[in-house]
Design a protein around this motif. Structure first.
Motif, PDB file in Angstrom:
ATOM      1  N   GLY A 145       0.792  -1.219   0.000  1.00 30.91           N
ATOM      2  CA  GLY A 145       0.000   0.000   0.000  1.00 30.91           C
ATOM      3  C   GLY A 145       0.823   1.266   0.000  1.00 30.91           C
ATOM      4  O   GLY A 145       0.367   2.303  -0.491  1.00 30.91           O
ATOM      5  N   ASN A 260      -5.504  -4.088   1.296  1.00 26.93           N
ATOM      6  CA  ASN A 260      -5.038  -2.774   0.872  1.00 26.93           C
ATOM      7  C   ASN A 260      -5.709  -2.330  -0.433  1.00 26.93           C
ATOM      8  O   ASN A 260      -6.632  -2.977  -0.929  1.00 26.93           O
ATOM      9  CB  ASN A 260      -3.508  -2.747   0.763  1.00 26.93           C
ATOM     10  CG  ASN A 260      -2.964  -3.604  -0.376  1.00 26.93           C
ATOM     11  OD1 ASN A 260      -3.668  -3.990  -1.307  1.00 26.93           O
ATOM     12  ND2 ASN A 260      -1.675  -3.909  -0.311  1.00 26.93           N
ATOM     13  N   GLU A 266      -2.216  -7.439   3.508  1.00 27.36           N
ATOM     14  CA  GLU A 266      -0.965  -6.817   3.932  1.00 27.36           C
ATOM     15  C   GLU A 266      -1.007  -6.694   5.448  1.00 27.36           C
ATOM     16  O   GLU A 266      -2.088  -6.648   6.044  1.00 27.36           O
ATOM     17  CB  GLU A 266      -0.814  -5.440   3.275  1.00 27.36           C
ATOM     18  CG  GLU A 266       0.514  -4.742   3.601  1.00 27.36           C
ATOM     19  CD  GLU A 266       0.687  -3.435   2.839  1.00 27.36           C
ATOM     20  OE1 GLU A 266       1.649  -2.698   3.158  1.00 27.36           O
ATOM     21  OE2 GLU A 266      -0.123  -3.140   1.944  1.00 27.36           O
ATOM     22  N   GLU A 330       0.009   3.592   3.206  1.00 25.29           N
ATOM     23  CA  GLU A 330      -0.242   2.357   3.935  1.00 25.29           C
ATOM     24  C   GLU A 330      -1.236   2.583   5.070  1.00 25.29           C
ATOM     25  O   GLU A 330      -2.163   1.789   5.281  1.00 25.29           O
ATOM     26  CB  GLU A 330       1.088   1.830   4.477  1.00 25.29           C
ATOM     27  CG  GLU A 330       1.012   0.566   5.291  1.00 25.29           C
ATOM     28  CD  GLU A 330       2.377   0.194   5.852  1.00 25.29           C
ATOM     29  OE1 GLU A 330       2.491  -0.908   6.405  1.00 25.29           O
ATOM     30  OE2 GLU A 330       3.325   1.010   5.755  1.00 25.29           O
ATOM     31  N   ASP A 333      -4.747   3.098   3.676  1.00 26.84           N
ATOM     32  CA  ASP A 333      -5.318   1.803   3.289  1.00 26.84           C
ATOM     33  C   ASP A 333      -5.805   1.036   4.511  1.00 26.84           C
ATOM     34  O   ASP A 333      -6.867   0.393   4.479  1.00 26.84           O
ATOM     35  CB  ASP A 333      -4.262   0.953   2.568  1.00 26.84           C
ATOM     36  CG  ASP A 333      -4.113   1.326   1.112  1.00 26.84           C
ATOM     37  OD1 ASP A 333      -4.744   2.305   0.682  1.00 26.84           O
ATOM     38  OD2 ASP A 333      -3.364   0.634   0.401  1.00 26.84           O
ATOM     39  N   SER A 337      -9.794   0.027   4.980  1.00 31.44           N
ATOM     40  CA  SER A 337      -9.945  -1.326   4.469  1.00 31.44           C
ATOM     41  C   SER A 337     -11.323  -1.901   4.810  1.00 31.44           C
ATOM     42  O   SER A 337     -11.849  -1.667   5.893  1.00 31.44           O
ATOM     43  CB  SER A 337      -8.862  -2.224   5.072  1.00 31.44           C
ATOM     44  OG  SER A 337      -9.065  -3.577   4.687  1.00 31.44           O
TER      45      SER A 337
END
Length: 389
Positions: A145, A260, A266, A330, A333, A337
């Motif tokens: 991500g 992600n 992830e 990241e 994400d 999510s």
């Protein structure tokens, strides 16, 4: 003139099912009222429960967007991609397809389109045009991500669910080890090992990168050998973006797994004390009588007060995390999510990140990040029924 496909995906192109996957055809000889478009596998097989599309004649042209059909086939909300012990092909998240165009009114010969790859959610920056998935695959290599900065992703601290997801374009995942715990581009390599993925070319796969898997599956060319040391290491695929995995024995670590922006699993780790709150709500039996809730009477003939129909909410808070700014994508994400889990004694426990505003304040030391999450109810709710004969 027979059927002619005038617009279609590039041969072996990489397309996101969440963006238009467009086809256009003509049939000038008969100029029929409609043409039939059939989505097939690349082997020409029909796909169960996917109907044909009847395209009406619009100005002597016929149009079909396969994206809705592909979205009905591909699904990121599956159990694929969790394994910590084996490489998984993510067959629920991608496939190779073609479209057959037919004139069922006039029995003209069918025409078959180019074969193309479609992915459940790989759009990234929509590189090249609004259809292809080239950004995630051909620029980043590994579907993390975080964004690439100087050829590297935002580094990760090692965890139980470390992995990389790749659309395999080379026969191996390269693992470079170092003597230091937090390597970077300036660090001196110790050894280079390879994880063999040669049987997965042009397949979307999830490759575990936890320490146990690497030690068991990493091959050190040319003839094998043992790892001299496995502390910090670098993972790369097809010479594209690099991910550094840091080794650090820290206390109060929580590991999370999430889906992600590319639709793949992830993990992310936070160092935090556990701030926990528990809210309970229930009905109850009382000794020697009954309680009355609405129109329901709960009779109790036991010698104990008993709680029933319990609703238990366990809320947790992660406070004051500081991340380098390259982790921004990241973190975004993670909180957005559709599915998230916390790792509890090696097992994945479903959670929900609680909705709200997330302040990702960029300060001189990096990004400050806080969030709350809620675990699933762990104690069963039940109604105690007493019968007499």
């Amino acid at each position: 003139m027979a059927i002619v496909i005038t617009d279609q995906p590039t041969a072996d192109g990489l397309y996101s099912a969440y963006l238009p996957v467009k086809f256009e055809a003509t049939e000038a000889t008969h100029n029929p009222a409609y043409l039939t478009f059939s989505l097939r596998t690349s082997a020409g097989a029909t796909i169960p429960n996917v109907p044909n599309y009847i395209a009406t004649n619009i100005g002597n042209k016929f149009y079909f967007d396969a994206s809705n059909y592909l979205k009905s086939i591909l699904n990121v909300l599956t159990t694929q991609g969790y394994s910590t012990t084996a490489i998984e092909e993510l067959t629920d998240l991608y496939g190779k397809y073609e479209v057959v165009v037919s004139d069922t009114i006039n029995s003209e010969p069918d025409v078959t389109s180019n074969e193309f790859y479609a992915f459940a959610n790989i759009d990234g920056l929509r590189y090249l045009n609004d259809q292809t998935a080239n950004d995630g695959i051909n620029r980043k290599g590994m579907l993390f991500g975080s964004e690439l900065s100087g050829g590297d992703f935002a580094p990760k601290f090692q965890g139980a669910y470390d992995r990389c997801v790749v659309f395999a374009q080379s026969p191996q995942i390269s693992i470079t080890t170092y003597n230091v715990n937090k390597p970077n581009q300036s660090s001196t390599p110790l050894q280079i090992a390879e994880i063999n993925i040669s049987s997965y070319t042009n397949k979307l796969i999830s490759v575990p990168l936890n320490r146990t898997f690497i030690l068991a599956n990493g091959f050190i060319p040319p003839s094998g050998g043992i790892f001299l040391k496995l502390s910090g290491f670098r993972a790369s695929h097809a010479g594209l973006g690099d991910m550094y995995f840091y080794f650090e024995d820290r206390c109060n670590i929580e590991e999370f797994v999430f889906i992600n922006k590319y639709g793949v699993k992830e993990n992310i780790k936070f160092q935090t004390y556990k701030y926990e709150s528990i809210n309970t709500k229930s009905d109850s039996y009382r000794v020697g009588g009954y309680t009355h809730t609405g129109n329901t009477n709960y009779f109790n003939t036991s010698a104990n007060n008993v709680k029933i129909n319990q609703d238990i909410l366990e809320d947790y808070e992660v406070r004051g995390q500081m991340f380098p700014t390259k982790h921004m994508g990241e973190l975004q994400d993670f909180v957005s999510s559709p599915l998230q889990w916390v790792v509890d004694n090696g097992e994945l426990v479903p959670i929900n990140i609680l909705d709200g505003g997330f302040k990702m304040a960029i300060k001189s030391r990096g990004v400050e990040f806080n969030f709350k999450y809620r675990k699933a109810q762990t104690k069963p709710s039940f109604i105690w029924l007493l019968t007499t004969e």
